[in-house]
Motif scaffolding. Sequence first.
Motif, PDB file in Angstrom:
ATOM      1  N   LEU A   1     -21.868 -86.080 -27.493  1.00  0.00           N
ATOM      2  CA  LEU A   1     -20.403 -86.063 -27.389  1.00  0.00           C
ATOM      3  C   LEU A   1     -19.989 -87.453 -26.922  1.00  0.00           C
ATOM      4  N   ALA A   2     -19.275 -88.144 -27.805  1.00  0.00           N
ATOM      5  CA  ALA A   2     -18.853 -89.511 -27.495  1.00  0.00           C
ATOM      6  C   ALA A   2     -17.323 -89.574 -27.496  1.00  0.00           C
ATOM      7  N   GLN A   3     -16.732 -89.753 -28.665  1.00  0.00           N
ATOM      8  CA  GLN A   3     -15.267 -89.842 -28.765  1.00  0.00           C
ATOM      9  C   GLN A   3     -14.612 -88.467 -28.950  1.00  0.00           C
ATOM     10  N   GLY A   4     -15.401 -87.500 -29.338  1.00  0.00           N
ATOM     11  CA  GLY A   4     -14.884 -86.137 -29.489  1.00  0.00           C
ATOM     12  C   GLY A   4     -14.180 -85.857 -30.800  1.00  0.00           C
ATOM     13  N   GLN A   5     -14.183 -86.832 -31.686  1.00  0.00           N
ATOM     14  CA  GLN A   5     -13.450 -86.647 -32.954  1.00  0.00           C
ATOM     15  C   GLN A   5     -14.121 -85.611 -33.851  1.00  0.00           C
ATOM     16  N   ALA A   6     -15.445 -85.648 -33.891  1.00  0.00           N
ATOM     17  CA  ALA A   6     -16.171 -84.695 -34.725  1.00  0.00           C
ATOM     18  C   ALA A   6     -15.993 -83.278 -34.161  1.00  0.00           C
TER      19      ALA A   6
ATOM     20  N   LYS B   1     -20.550 -79.790 -43.049  1.00  0.00           N
ATOM     21  CA  LYS B   1     -20.990 -80.883 -43.923  1.00  0.00           C
ATOM     22  C   LYS B   1     -20.084 -82.088 -43.758  1.00  0.00           C
ATOM     23  N   LYS B   2     -20.692 -83.251 -43.917  1.00  0.00           N
ATOM     24  CA  LYS B   2     -19.902 -84.482 -43.809  1.00  0.00           C
ATOM     25  C   LYS B   2     -19.368 -84.953 -45.151  1.00  0.00           C
ATOM     26  N   SER B   3     -19.825 -84.353 -46.217  1.00  0.00           N
ATOM     27  CA  SER B   3     -19.265 -84.706 -47.529  1.00  0.00           C
ATOM     28  C   SER B   3     -19.367 -83.490 -48.432  1.00  0.00           C
TER      29      SER B   3
ATOM     30  N   ILE C   1     -12.860 -89.724 -37.953  1.00  0.00           N
ATOM     31  CA  ILE C   1     -13.142 -91.162 -37.849  1.00  0.00           C
ATOM     32  C   ILE C   1     -14.318 -91.303 -36.900  1.00  0.00           C
ATOM     33  N   SER C   2     -15.392 -91.919 -37.369  1.00  0.00           N
ATOM     34  CA  SER C   2     -16.542 -92.171 -36.502  1.00  0.00           C
ATOM     35  C   SER C   2     -16.436 -93.586 -35.957  1.00  0.00           C
ATOM     36  N   TYR C   3     -16.176 -93.689 -34.660  1.00  0.00           N
ATOM     37  CA  TYR C   3     -16.013 -95.011 -34.042  1.00  0.00           C
ATOM     38  C   TYR C   3     -17.348 -95.730 -33.946  1.00  0.00           C
ATOM     39  N   THR C   4     -18.402 -94.957 -33.634  1.00  0.00           N
ATOM     40  CA  THR C   4     -19.725 -95.571 -33.490  1.00  0.00           C
ATOM     41  C   THR C   4     -20.200 -96.167 -34.814  1.00  0.00           C
ATOM     42  N   LYS C   5     -19.928 -95.434 -35.914  1.00  0.00           N
ATOM     43  CA  LYS C   5     -20.447 -95.885 -37.213  1.00  0.00           C
ATOM     44  C   LYS C   5     -19.388 -96.579 -38.055  1.00  0.00           C
ATOM     45  N   ASN C   6     -18.136 -96.597 -37.551  1.00  0.00           N
ATOM     46  CA  ASN C   6     -17.044 -97.256 -38.261  1.00  0.00           C
ATOM     47  C   ASN C   6     -16.846 -96.701 -39.676  1.00  0.00           C
TER      48      ASN C   6
ATOM     49  N   LEU D   1     -35.131 -86.716 -30.740  1.00  0.00           N
ATOM     50  CA  LEU D   1     -33.905 -86.061 -31.203  1.00  0.00           C
ATOM     51  C   LEU D   1     -33.325 -86.619 -32.506  1.00  0.00           C
ATOM     52  N   ASN D   2     -33.152 -87.936 -32.610  1.00  0.00           N
ATOM     53  CA  ASN D   2     -32.415 -88.478 -33.753  1.00  0.00           C
ATOM     54  C   ASN D   2     -33.278 -88.902 -34.950  1.00  0.00           C
ATOM     55  N   HIS D   3     -34.572 -89.068 -34.736  1.00  0.00           N
ATOM     56  CA  HIS D   3     -35.416 -89.498 -35.860  1.00  0.00           C
ATOM     57  C   HIS D   3     -36.654 -88.600 -35.896  1.00  0.00           C
TER      58      HIS D   3
ATOM     59  N   GLU E   1     -23.875 -81.750 -39.284  1.00  0.00           N
ATOM     60  CA  GLU E   1     -25.099 -82.412 -39.735  1.00  0.00           C
ATOM     61  C   GLU E   1     -25.129 -83.853 -39.239  1.00  0.00           C
ATOM     62  N   SER E   2     -26.275 -84.423 -38.880  1.00  0.00           N
ATOM     63  CA  SER E   2     -27.574 -83.819 -39.076  1.00  0.00           C
ATOM     64  C   SER E   2     -28.347 -83.582 -37.758  1.00  0.00           C
ATOM     65  N   SER E   3     -28.142 -84.412 -36.755  1.00  0.00           N
ATOM     66  CA  SER E   3     -29.019 -84.299 -35.583  1.00  0.00           C
ATOM     67  C   SER E   3     -28.721 -83.102 -34.686  1.00  0.00           C
ATOM     68  N   GLY E   4     -27.582 -82.442 -34.891  1.00  0.00           N
ATOM     69  CA  GLY E   4     -27.281 -81.249 -34.102  1.00  0.00           C
ATOM     70  C   GLY E   4     -28.041 -80.023 -34.593  1.00  0.00           C
TER      71      GLY E   4
ATOM     72  N   GLU F   1     -23.896 -85.944 -23.253  1.00  0.00           N
ATOM     73  CA  GLU F   1     -22.465 -86.281 -23.191  1.00  0.00           C
ATOM     74  C   GLU F   1     -22.332 -87.660 -22.573  1.00  0.00           C
ATOM     75  N   LYS F   2     -21.660 -88.553 -23.280  1.00  0.00           N
ATOM     76  CA  LYS F   2     -21.394 -89.856 -22.676  1.00  0.00           C
ATOM     77  C   LYS F   2     -20.074 -89.710 -21.919  1.00  0.00           C
ATOM     78  N   SER F   3     -20.220 -89.330 -20.655  1.00  0.00           N
ATOM     79  CA  SER F   3     -19.065 -88.936 -19.847  1.00  0.00           C
ATOM     80  C   SER F   3     -18.100 -90.090 -19.622  1.00  0.00           C
TER      81      SER F   3
ATOM     82  N   VAL G   1     -24.405 -97.434 -25.971  1.00  0.00           N
ATOM     83  CA  VAL G   1     -25.267 -96.736 -26.946  1.00  0.00           C
ATOM     84  C   VAL G   1     -26.679 -96.493 -26.407  1.00  0.00           C
ATOM     85  N   LEU G   2     -27.095 -95.222 -26.546  1.00  0.00           N
ATOM     86  CA  LEU G   2     -28.408 -94.783 -26.083  1.00  0.00           C
ATOM     87  C   LEU G   2     -29.245 -94.380 -27.295  1.00  0.00           C
ATOM     88  N   LYS G   3     -30.476 -94.885 -27.364  1.00  0.00           N
ATOM     89  CA  LYS G   3     -31.347 -94.544 -28.491  1.00  0.00           C
ATOM     90  C   LYS G   3     -32.329 -93.458 -28.062  1.00  0.00           C
TER      91      LYS G   3
HETATM   92  P1  G4P Z   1     -17.931 -88.296 -31.802  1.00  0.00           P
HETATM   93  O1  G4P Z   1     -19.042 -87.796 -32.728  1.00  0.00           O
HETATM   94  O2  G4P Z   1     -17.984 -87.727 -30.418  1.00  0.00           O
HETATM   95  O3  G4P Z   1     -16.576 -88.174 -32.402  1.00  0.00           O
HETATM   96  O4  G4P Z   1     -18.167 -89.861 -31.545  1.00  0.00           O
HETATM   97  P2  G4P Z   1     -18.569 -91.054 -32.494  1.00  0.00           P
HETATM   98  O5  G4P Z   1     -17.660 -91.082 -33.674  1.00  0.00           O
HETATM   99  O6  G4P Z   1     -18.613 -92.250 -31.651  1.00  0.00           O
HETATM  100  O7  G4P Z   1     -20.047 -90.676 -32.981  1.00  0.00           O
HETATM  101  C1  G4P Z   1     -20.454 -90.911 -34.282  1.00  0.00           C
HETATM  102  C2  G4P Z   1     -21.928 -90.656 -34.470  1.00  0.00           C
HETATM  103  O8  G4P Z   1     -22.681 -91.454 -33.560  1.00  0.00           O
HETATM  104  C3  G4P Z   1     -22.394 -89.238 -34.216  1.00  0.00           C
HETATM  105  O9  G4P Z   1     -23.532 -89.034 -34.989  1.00  0.00           O
HETATM  106  C4  G4P Z   1     -22.833 -89.282 -32.757  1.00  0.00           C
HETATM  107  O10 G4P Z   1     -23.766 -88.266 -32.491  1.00  0.00           O
HETATM  108  C5  G4P Z   1     -23.493 -90.633 -32.728  1.00  0.00           C
HETATM  109  N1  G4P Z   1     -23.535 -91.242 -31.417  1.00  0.00           N
HETATM  110  C6  G4P Z   1     -22.498 -91.534 -30.598  1.00  0.00           C
HETATM  111  N2  G4P Z   1     -22.924 -92.177 -29.517  1.00  0.00           N
HETATM  112  C7  G4P Z   1     -24.264 -92.296 -29.634  1.00  0.00           C
HETATM  113  C8  G4P Z   1     -25.275 -92.877 -28.807  1.00  0.00           C
HETATM  114  O11 G4P Z   1     -25.052 -93.435 -27.722  1.00  0.00           O
HETATM  115  N3  G4P Z   1     -26.547 -92.790 -29.271  1.00  0.00           N
HETATM  116  C9  G4P Z   1     -26.869 -92.187 -30.457  1.00  0.00           C
HETATM  117  N4  G4P Z   1     -28.149 -92.140 -30.783  1.00  0.00           N
HETATM  118  N5  G4P Z   1     -25.938 -91.645 -31.260  1.00  0.00           N
HETATM  119  C10 G4P Z   1     -24.652 -91.698 -30.842  1.00  0.00           C
HETATM  120  P3  G4P Z   1     -23.446 -88.598 -36.480  1.00  0.00           P
HETATM  121  O12 G4P Z   1     -22.678 -89.555 -37.299  1.00  0.00           O
HETATM  122  O13 G4P Z   1     -22.901 -87.210 -36.490  1.00  0.00           O
HETATM  123  O14 G4P Z   1     -24.922 -88.694 -36.966  1.00  0.00           O
HETATM  124  P4  G4P Z   1     -26.166 -87.734 -36.931  1.00  0.00           P
HETATM  125  O15 G4P Z   1     -27.188 -88.475 -36.126  1.00  0.00           O
HETATM  126  O16 G4P Z   1     -25.818 -86.423 -36.289  1.00  0.00           O
HETATM  127  O17 G4P Z   1     -26.506 -87.569 -38.351  1.00  0.00           O
END
Ligand code: G4P
Length: 193
Positions: free
Chosen positions: A127-132, A80-82, A97-102, A26-28, A58-61, A155-157, A19-21
């Motif tokens: 781009l992490a798991q590619g599910q979105a 939209k997510k909801s 399914i968001s793996y990062t956020k469960n 970008l995110n905040h 939505e939202s950070s893109g 992209e988290k390659s 995970v990269l902040k």
């Molecule tokens: P995916 O989007 O590729 O399917 O992967 P994943 O389910 O793991 O990502 C879920 C959320 O976490 C996404 O944001 C994604 O952008 C964010 N994310 C994934 N890896 C990282 C990381 O290393 N750092 C940060 N800062 N964010 C990460 P989201 O739920 O769409 O939230 P939003 O910020 O766009 O509102």
Amino acid sequence: MQELIQRISEEATVLSDTVLKVDSFLNHQVDPLLMESIGKQIAEKFKTSQITKVFTIESSGIAPAVFTALHLGVQLVILKKSSSKTLNGDVYQHPVISYTKNTTYELTLSKQYINRGDNVLIVDDFLAQGQAGLAAAKLVEAGGGKVVAFVSLIEKSFQKGKKLLEEKGYKVCSLAPVASLENGTVTFLEADI
Ligand code: G4P
């Protein structure tokens, strides 16, 4: 994109090996000049691809996607997510399914914002798991559109998203492909844009 890679190098925090902040631009907090520069570069790359719409999730893109749409001269659609009260029943939906956020959510697109024959560029922050991304593509295709490419800023390659999307036949590009976050260090691959 050197400008983005430099900002990550200077300002990002490695929270773990996965995970990269990037909250400072970008995110905040969002740097509009950087976002405009990113949007311009993406638009330049796809200027001959007959893009008819830019999509994001939505939202950070939204910030980089709005500048991409501006420079391509097309509309931006925010998936939209909801479901909200203003979205009536005329929608396409696909679960993510968001793996990062469960968490799990229904990615939602109002049918009126996709047309048969649309050529769509999907722009997102990570781009992490590619599910979105995969769900976004399903919504575009449900409405008769075509996905020209996925563009991620970061992209988290080392995670499976890129491979998954490419295996399904999609073009995937990144401005800052990250090879590794190990030992608290961000290592980059060569960028596509
Ligand atoms: P995916 O989007 O590729 O399917 O992967 P994943 O389910 O793991 O990502 C879920 C959320 O976490 C996404 O944001 C994604 O952008 C964010 N994310 C994934 N890896 C990282 C990381 O290393 N750092 C940060 N800062 N964010 C990460 P989201 O739920 O769409 O939230 P939003 O910020 O766009 O509102």
